[in-house]
Enzyme design. Sequence first.
Site, PDB file in Angstrom:
ATOM      1  N   LYS A  66       0.962  -1.098   0.131  1.00  0.00           N
ATOM      2  CA  LYS A  66      -0.108   0.071   0.043  1.00  0.00           C
ATOM      3  C   LYS A  66       1.068   1.316  -0.007  1.00  0.00           C
ATOM      4  O   LYS A  66       1.947   0.886   0.476  1.00  0.00           O
ATOM      5  CB  LYS A  66      -0.939  -0.136   1.168  1.00  0.00           C
ATOM      6  CG  LYS A  66      -2.225   0.946   1.147  1.00  0.00           C
ATOM      7  CD  LYS A  66      -3.256   0.164   0.303  1.00  0.00           C
ATOM      8  CE  LYS A  66      -4.446   0.884   0.281  1.00  0.00           C
ATOM      9  NZ  LYS A  66      -5.762  -0.006  -0.226  1.00  0.00           N
TER      10      LYS A  66
HETATM   11  P1  NAD Z   1     -13.441   7.864  -2.481  1.00  0.00           P
HETATM   12  O1  NAD Z   1     -12.254   8.827  -2.293  1.00  0.00           O
HETATM   13  O2  NAD Z   1     -14.096   7.621  -3.864  1.00  0.00           O
HETATM   14  O3  NAD Z   1     -14.733   7.974  -1.569  1.00  0.00           O
HETATM   15  C1  NAD Z   1     -14.509   8.177  -0.111  1.00  0.00           C
HETATM   16  C2  NAD Z   1     -15.855   8.462   0.399  1.00  0.00           C
HETATM   17  O4  NAD Z   1     -15.598   8.561   1.896  1.00  0.00           O
HETATM   18  C3  NAD Z   1     -16.204  10.056   0.124  1.00  0.00           C
HETATM   19  O5  NAD Z   1     -17.687   9.875  -0.214  1.00  0.00           O
HETATM   20  C4  NAD Z   1     -15.961  10.923   1.349  1.00  0.00           C
HETATM   21  O6  NAD Z   1     -16.642  12.163   1.224  1.00  0.00           O
HETATM   22  C5  NAD Z   1     -16.144   9.860   2.360  1.00  0.00           C
HETATM   23  N1  NAD Z   1     -15.344  10.192   3.524  1.00  0.00           N
HETATM   24  C6  NAD Z   1     -14.004  10.610   3.527  1.00  0.00           C
HETATM   25  N2  NAD Z   1     -13.879  11.128   4.736  1.00  0.00           N
HETATM   26  C7  NAD Z   1     -14.765  10.943   5.610  1.00  0.00           C
HETATM   27  C8  NAD Z   1     -15.356  11.525   6.813  1.00  0.00           C
HETATM   28  N3  NAD Z   1     -14.360  11.950   7.587  1.00  0.00           N
HETATM   29  N4  NAD Z   1     -16.444  10.996   6.896  1.00  0.00           N
HETATM   30  C9  NAD Z   1     -17.517  10.606   6.310  1.00  0.00           C
HETATM   31  N5  NAD Z   1     -17.181  10.117   5.176  1.00  0.00           N
HETATM   32  C10 NAD Z   1     -16.065  10.347   4.568  1.00  0.00           C
HETATM   33  O7  NAD Z   1     -12.736   6.455  -1.936  1.00  0.00           O
HETATM   34  P2  NAD Z   1     -13.210   4.967  -2.147  1.00  0.00           P
HETATM   35  O8  NAD Z   1     -12.233   4.349  -3.120  1.00  0.00           O
HETATM   36  O9  NAD Z   1     -14.766   4.775  -2.535  1.00  0.00           O
HETATM   37  O10 NAD Z   1     -12.845   4.245  -0.905  1.00  0.00           O
HETATM   38  C11 NAD Z   1     -13.624   4.071   0.087  1.00  0.00           C
HETATM   39  C12 NAD Z   1     -13.185   2.919   1.045  1.00  0.00           C
HETATM   40  O11 NAD Z   1     -12.995   1.706   0.509  1.00  0.00           O
HETATM   41  C13 NAD Z   1     -11.746   3.150   1.683  1.00  0.00           C
HETATM   42  O12 NAD Z   1     -11.298   2.556   2.810  1.00  0.00           O
HETATM   43  C14 NAD Z   1     -10.952   2.309   0.590  1.00  0.00           C
HETATM   44  O13 NAD Z   1      -9.652   1.955   1.124  1.00  0.00           O
HETATM   45  C15 NAD Z   1     -11.886   1.151   0.450  1.00  0.00           C
HETATM   46  N6  NAD Z   1     -11.460   0.459  -0.731  1.00  0.00           N
HETATM   47  C16 NAD Z   1     -11.613   1.057  -2.076  1.00  0.00           C
HETATM   48  C17 NAD Z   1     -11.218   0.399  -3.115  1.00  0.00           C
HETATM   49  C18 NAD Z   1     -11.500   0.637  -4.415  1.00  0.00           C
HETATM   50  O14 NAD Z   1     -11.252   0.144  -5.378  1.00  0.00           O
HETATM   51  N7  NAD Z   1     -11.560   2.154  -4.676  1.00  0.00           N
HETATM   52  C19 NAD Z   1     -11.041  -1.194  -2.894  1.00  0.00           C
HETATM   53  C20 NAD Z   1     -10.910  -1.786  -1.801  1.00  0.00           C
HETATM   54  C21 NAD Z   1     -11.203  -0.863  -0.730  1.00  0.00           C
END
Ligand code: NAD
Length: 423
Positions: free
Chosen positions: A112
Amino acid sequence: MSISANASKYDPWLAYLTQVERVTPYLGKSIQPYVNTLKVAKRALIVDLPIVMDDGSIRHFEGYRVQHNLSRGPGKGGIRYHPDVDLKEVMALSAWMTIKTAALNLPFGGAKGGISVDPTELSARELERLTRRFTSEIGPLIGPQVDIPAPDVGTNPQIMGWMMETYSSIKGHTVTGVVTGKPLHLGGSLGRVRATGRGVFITGVEVAKNIQLAIKDCKVAIQGFGNVGSEAAYLFEEAGAKVVAVQDHTGTIFNENGIEVVELQKYVHHNKGVKGFPKAQEISNENFWTLQMDILIPAALEGQITAERAQNLTAKLILEGANGPTHPEADDVCLERGITIVPDVICNAGGVTVSYFEWVQDMSSYFWSEAEINERLDKLMINAIADVWQKSTDQDCSLRTAAYILACERILKARQERGIFPG
Ligand code: NAD
C-alpha cells in the site's frame, strides 16, 4: 471534518495485529513458527516530495510505500491521498492487502502507499507534479513483477495514468502493467471502476441468503459515497432495497422512503458532497449510527464502528466496503448481538480482483469484454464467500476469523515451502 473523537483514537496497525492474534490458535502446527512473518512489514519506504506550487512556492509532502508480504507474489495495493495518511496507517492497509489477496487466492502479496495531502486543495497541475514526483521516488520499489499500485481514497484513473506515464518515461518504454485502475485507453480494464462496489453487493447478497434476509425489504445505510459506496448503493437500490441514509465528509442525509441513488450521484458530482441534497433531511453525524436499518455499509475510512456504536446498531448485516472500519472490540459486540459482518478482506476484494484481471490483460495485451469480466468477478467472489461461510460454520467463528484462517494458511504455507533465506 472528523467523523468522531472515538474513531480518531483507532490504531489500524494494532487492530490488524489483534486480528492476527485471534486467528493464530486456528492455524496448523507446521505453519505456527512462521506467524511472526505476518506481524512485520517486509519493506517500508518514506519519501520527501518537494513540489513547486502554482504560485512559485515550494511545499514538501511526505509519501510512503509499504510492502507487507511478498510470499505469494508481487505486492498489490492502492495509493491513498488523504491528510490522515501516515506510516502506521499505510502499514495496516498493506497488511490487509496481504490477507485480502490470499483470501481471494490471487497470486499477489500485499502492499500500500499514500501521501499525506488533501488533494482537493491542489490544482490539477500541482496534483500531477506531486504524483509524478511520488512515482519517481518510489520507482525503485515498484514494477509489474514487483509491486503494482492502484487507486484508493483520493486517487483515481487519471492519477494512475500519470503514474504509468512517469514510470514508463523512466524505463524508456511503455509499461502498462505497473499500475492498475488506469484509464481504458492506457491499458485499463472494463469493469474496474465499479468492481469494488459490485463485490460488496455480490458478497452481501450471498450472505443475506444465508441469514434469511430478503434484500428487497431492506433499509440500507451507507457511510462514504465515493467509488465504493455509490456503486454499492446503486446495486442495492436496483435489487429493490431502500437506501435510507448516506453520510460523507460533508454531513449525513436521511429519507425513510429512500434516497434516489442516481439523483444523489449527480448531486454529489456537482456539489462535491451529500450536504444540501434537497430530497432528504439533514441529520447529525452521530444519529446515523442509531437509525433503523437492516444493512450498514461503511465505505469511507478506518475505525468507524466503535464498540459503543455497535451496541446501538439496528443493522443485521454489515458489509465492510472500507478497509478496517470495525474496531476489534466492536467485532466482539456484533458477534454477541448476532450482527453478521462480511469482513473487508472479502467484501471489498472486487477491486483487487479486477485489478488482477487488468494486470493479466496488460501482460497478454489481450482485452476482455465487460460481460466476461463481471462473470469472472462474480464467480470468484461467490466461491470465496462460500468458502469463508463454510469455514466459519466448521470452526464456529466469525466470518472475519474464517477469512483470516483461509488467507493465513495460504500465506504461511507459501513461506514454509519457500524456506528462509539464507537457510
Ligand atoms: P473515494 O475517495 O472515492 O470516496 C471516499 C468517500 O468517503 C467519500 O464519499 C468521502 O466523502 C467519504 N469520506 C471521507 N472522509 C470522510 C469522513 N471523515 N466522514 C465520512 N465520510 C468520509 O474512496 P473509495 O475508493 O470509495 O474508498 C472508500 C473505502 O473503500 C476506503 O476504505 C478504501 O480503502 C476502500 N476500498 C476502496 C477500493 C477501490 O477500489 N476504490 C477497493 C477496496 C477498498
